[in-house]
Each structure stands twice: as C-alpha cells, then as structure tokens.
Design a protein around this motif. Structure first.
Motif, PDB file in Angstrom:
ATOM      1  N   GLY A  63       0.815  -1.205   0.000  1.00 30.91           N
ATOM      2  CA  GLY A  63       0.000   0.000   0.000  1.00 30.91           C
ATOM      3  C   GLY A  63       0.853   1.261   0.000  1.00 30.91           C
ATOM      4  N   VAL A  64       0.231   2.384  -0.305  1.00 33.87           N
ATOM      5  CA  VAL A  64       0.964   3.647  -0.390  1.00 33.87           C
ATOM      6  C   VAL A  64       1.335   4.167   0.999  1.00 33.87           C
ATOM      7  N   ASP A  65       0.415   4.083   1.945  1.00 38.19           N
ATOM      8  CA  ASP A  65       0.659   4.643   3.276  1.00 38.19           C
ATOM      9  C   ASP A  65       1.882   4.032   3.943  1.00 38.19           C
ATOM     10  N   ASP A  66       2.092   2.737   3.751  1.00 37.18           N
ATOM     11  CA  ASP A  66       3.192   2.049   4.427  1.00 37.18           C
ATOM     12  C   ASP A  66       4.489   2.076   3.625  1.00 37.18           C
ATOM     13  N   THR A  67       4.487   2.721   2.490  1.00 44.58           N
ATOM     14  CA  THR A  67       5.693   2.839   1.672  1.00 44.58           C
ATOM     15  C   THR A  67       6.373   4.171   1.956  1.00 44.58           C
ATOM     16  N   THR A  68       7.667   4.143   2.194  1.00 43.08           N
ATOM     17  CA  THR A  68       8.414   5.373   2.476  1.00 43.08           C
ATOM     18  C   THR A  68       9.339   5.710   1.303  1.00 43.08           C
ATOM     19  N   ILE A  69       9.728   6.964   1.242  1.00 43.76           N
ATOM     20  CA  ILE A  69      10.670   7.386   0.212  1.00 43.76           C
ATOM     21  C   ILE A  69      11.990   6.643   0.370  1.00 43.76           C
ATOM     22  N   GLN A  70      12.409   6.423   1.618  1.00 45.66           N
ATOM     23  CA  GLN A  70      13.652   5.690   1.862  1.00 45.66           C
ATOM     24  C   GLN A  70      13.575   4.278   1.285  1.00 45.66           C
TER      25      GLN A  70
END
Length: 221
Positions: free
Chosen positions: A29-36
C-alpha cells in the motif's frame, strides 16, 4: 530529437524510482511505503529522489498514470477478438474494477476520489472514447445529444464510486457485474443486450509489462 547520455541516465533513474515505488505500493500500500524504501529498492541516493519528484504523493500519482495506461493496453488486448462493441465496454469496466479492488495501491487512491477520477478520466480516455464511439456509431448506444465525451465522464465516476463501495464493504464484489450492466443501460443499451454483455465470461486478461517511462498528458485537446 537526439537524447544525450545525461538525459538517458535521467530517464532510466526516473523509471527505476517509479518501478520500485510501484512494486512496494502494490505489495504494502501507499501509506506504508516510504521514500527511503523506494530509493533503497531503486538503488538511488535519497537526495536524488527530489530531483525527480516533490513528495511521495507525487510519485504515487506518476505510478498511477503508468498503471492506468497499462490497464488500458491490457483491456484493448483482452478485447481484441470481441466483436460486440457493447461487450468490449462491459469487459473493460469489469476487468478494470477487478484490478482496482485487488491491488492495495488503489485503496489509497480511492480515498482521494477527485484526483483519482481525473487521472482515470485522462489516462483511460484514448481507449474508452474509442470503444464508446464505436458502439455509438453502430447505433448500440442512446446517449443524450449523442455526446460521447459527457457520457465518458459519467462512466468514470460510476466506476470509481462503485469500486469504492466494494472496497469499503458497502457492496459485494459481484457488484462489478451489476455496475457494468447499469452503465450499459444508462448509455441506452437495450436491457437484454446490457445483461448479456455484463454477465458473459470475461476474456483472458493478458500480462503486459508496465512502461515506467510513460507520461500522462494532463490536458485534453
């Protein structure tokens, strides 16, 4: 126009970031994805990310554009052997709906309806308008003032609204079929014809590699 080595490298880097973001966002999902996480997976420096995208939301938008374009290509390929123009539309609606509710990335977008509908409207437009025009030219649709453009806008909102209700548990998954039939009827398709098209077995959905170099044109000419 000749593309220099620096520009080619920039194109490849941008594509790697988009592919990494797509894989992570599809899995968790998008919410749990970080830029890092995205930069690590893409093997790109953290600071380099901001040379291509302003934020996680910005890259999520670009990922969605690539996904929508890919779904349009897959719908077209799936319907390649379908002769009934109404069935082509109904199949595309159902196949798209199935993909939207099966990939966790879409759940983030379904909470941002205005933004999502705009990207879907523009991204699917070349495919959807062609299919609707073909059905209209054959006299299978009965659109107000024969306006395919306006009816296309209605279709996208109906699709987004129904999928949102399915994901949130308001409607059961089989509502995809009901939605497809309702859309066909709203377009003026004969009731029996709409039912046949919406309830027919779906064609095989081919896998087509995503093009992470795709850029959506955000204006309609």
């Amino acid at each position: 126009m000749t593309v220099g080595r620096v520009q080619k490298r920039q194109i490849r880097t941008r594509a790697r970031l988009l592919q990494a973001a797509y894989e992570l966002m599809s899995e968790q999902g998008v919410d749990d994805t970080t830029i890092q996480q995205v930069t690590t997976k893409a093997d790109v420096g953290f600071g380099t990310f901001y040379s291509y995208f302003d934020s996680k939301d910005a890259i999520a938008e670009q990922v969605l554009d690539c996904v929508i374009h890919n779904l349009g290509l897959r719908n077209r390929a799936a319907n390649a052997g379908v002769e009934d123009a109404v069935s082509v539309i109904a199949n595309s609606v159902r196949l798209t709906a199935r993909e939207m509710r099966s990939n966790p990335m879409w759940r983030w977008w379904l909470k941002r309806t205005d933004l999502m509908v705009r990207r879907m409207n523009l991204g699917f437009r070349p495919f959807g308008l062609q299919d609707m025009q073909a059905a209209n030219d054959k006299g299978l649709l009965n659109l107000p003032d024969d306006n395919v453009e306006v009816s296309w806008n209605y279709l996208i909102w109906l699709l987004a609204g129904t999928i949102t209700d399915i994901v949130e548990g308001i409607c059961p998954p089989e509502a995809e079929t009901t939605m497809a039939e309702a859309i066909m009827r709203l377009m003026g398709v004969d009731n029996a014809h709409a039912a046949r098209a919406a309830h027919a077995p779906l064609p095989v959905y081919p896998a087509i590699k995503l093009d992470f170099g795709f850029r959506l044109e955000l204006s309609v000419t």
